[in-house]
Design an enzyme around this catalytic site. Structure first.
Site, PDB file in Angstrom:
ATOM      1  N   ASP A  26       0.860  -1.171   0.000  1.00 11.10           N
ATOM      2  CA  ASP A  26       0.000   0.000   0.000  1.00 11.10           C
ATOM      3  C   ASP A  26       0.907   1.236   0.000  1.00 11.10           C
ATOM      4  O   ASP A  26       2.095   1.155   0.328  1.00 11.10           O
ATOM      5  CB  ASP A  26      -0.894  -0.024   1.247  1.00 11.10           C
ATOM      6  CG  ASP A  26      -1.876   1.124   1.271  1.00 11.10           C
ATOM      7  OD1 ASP A  26      -2.537   1.365   0.247  1.00 11.10           O
ATOM      8  OD2 ASP A  26      -1.967   1.800   2.313  1.00 11.10           O
ATOM      9  N   ASP A  28      -0.338   5.139   0.743  1.00  8.31           N
ATOM     10  CA  ASP A  28      -0.672   6.109   1.790  1.00  8.31           C
ATOM     11  C   ASP A  28      -0.617   5.444   3.159  1.00  8.31           C
ATOM     12  O   ASP A  28      -1.312   4.453   3.416  1.00  8.31           O
ATOM     13  CB  ASP A  28      -2.071   6.688   1.557  1.00  8.31           C
ATOM     14  CG  ASP A  28      -2.131   7.594   0.341  1.00  8.31           C
ATOM     15  OD1 ASP A  28      -1.386   8.579   0.315  1.00  8.31           O
ATOM     16  OD2 ASP A  28      -2.915   7.303  -0.576  1.00  8.31           O
TER      17      ASP A  28
END
Length: 341
Positions: A26, A28
């Site tokens: 991922d 953010d």
């Protein structure tokens, strides 16, 4: 970790970057927050790549194109090609293309990344509910205004099939936690009713898109969110590493139901470079390193001397055993304070 931590009661004797062939990262809250790389992220990922691990970046943020994301990562010192970035925009565009005729118009409420992904599938982004769209799709865009949301609501009210890239309610930014695409989807739902088909994590379309684009054989999902990253790994039947650099707190991790329980937990991406310690039964509790945790009635206790993260790992085993298939609702505040968390 424990069996409840995705079947790895023996921990992991080798560094995770050697145990798994591909990191599905991922962005953010894991690699960066807004436009700033998180501490240790670049050095840790560089070392993992140099050790032979393939790095792929899997994001629910549909606003930007893979080329733009790759450019940002390269600017951080992580050389990245567009082919190494998989977005929820790509996943939702494939999902829509499978359900509407080729060349269909799609009312697009989102950023450039979403429009590019739709065009790659032979679909035509349009701006108005009056443009006779075959579908309406929402993706995150910090510049979305009331008028765009209203157009989506008008289309949904008319029965146009509704899609969303993802439904993350929040997104980490440099200054704190901001509303995410899920909050904007809720605006349309309140006005129009119904619910969209969702492509992004933790839904299967995102996992399918990732596997198709990366060819990963033994992937490790790495994320900061229990309800997207970790649940997505659970749904895909693969292991996950939770890093505590984003939205999930230690207290939230202890309360995780089974689909939200990762195989591993670490402070940040440096966890890729080290073996993960085993959590073993110890009397009426569990031990990790020099720390032992147990559930006593409606509270968790921890004792011993060792690294706070080992204490958290032992607490997870105790809490999740006590909760079974539910979410632990007991008092963990004192135990976390003891660990300085």
């Amino acid at each position: 970790m424990t069996e409840r931590m995705r079947g790895r009661p023996d921990g992991c004797d080798r560094a995770l970057c050697a145990e798994y062939d591909t990191a599905l990262l991922d962005l953010d809250g894991v690699v960066y927050a807004g436009g700033v790389a998180l501490p240790h992220a670049v050095d840790a990922l560089t070392a993992a790549r140099e050790g032979g691990m393939h790095l792929a970046y899997v994001t629910n943020n549909a606003a930007r194109t893979p080329q733009t994301v790759a450019g940002q990562l390269t600017g951080f010192g992580l050389p990245t090609g567009a082919e190494d970035v998989i977005t929820s925009a790509q996943a939702v565009a494939r999902l829509i293309a499978e359900q509407v005729p080729p060349g269909s118009r799609v009312l697009t409420v989102g950023g450039e990344g979403l429009r590019v992904a739709l065009r790659e599938r032979g679909l035509e982004p349009v701006e108005s509910a009056d443009d006779d769209p075959a579908a309406v799709v929402q993706g995150y865009d910090a510049a979305i205004d009331w008028g765009r949301l209203a157009e989506a609501a008008y289309a949904v009210q008319r029965g146009v099939p509704w899609f969303a890239s993802n439904t993350d309610l929040t997104i980490p930014r440099e200054r704190g936690i901001a509303p995410g695409n899920g909050a904007l989807v809720e605006v349309v739902r309140i006005a129009a009713g119904g619910a969209p088909q969702v492509a992004g994590k933790p839904q299967p379309p995102m996992h399918r898109e990732t596997v198709l684009r990366t060819g990963a054989r033994r992937p490790l999902v790495i994320g900061d969110r229990l309800d997207t990253d970790i649940e997505g790994a659970f749904n895909g039947g693969v292991d996950a590493l939770l890093v505590l650099t984003g939205v999930t707190t230690p207290a939230g991790l202890l309360a995780a139901p089974p689909p939200h329980r990762p195989a591993y937990v670490d402070a940040d991406l440096r966890g890729l470079l080290v073996p993960q310690p085993a959590v073993v039964p110890d009397g009426d509790g569990f031990r990790c390193g020099g720390l032992r945790a147990a559930a006593h009635g409606d509270r968790l206790d921890v004792e011993g001397d060792g690294a706070p993260l080992d204490g958290l790992r032992a607490l997870c085993a105790a809490a999740w055993t006590a909760a079974g298939d539910g979410a632990y609702a007991g008092d963990a505040e004192k135990a976390l304070r003891t660990l300085g968390m």
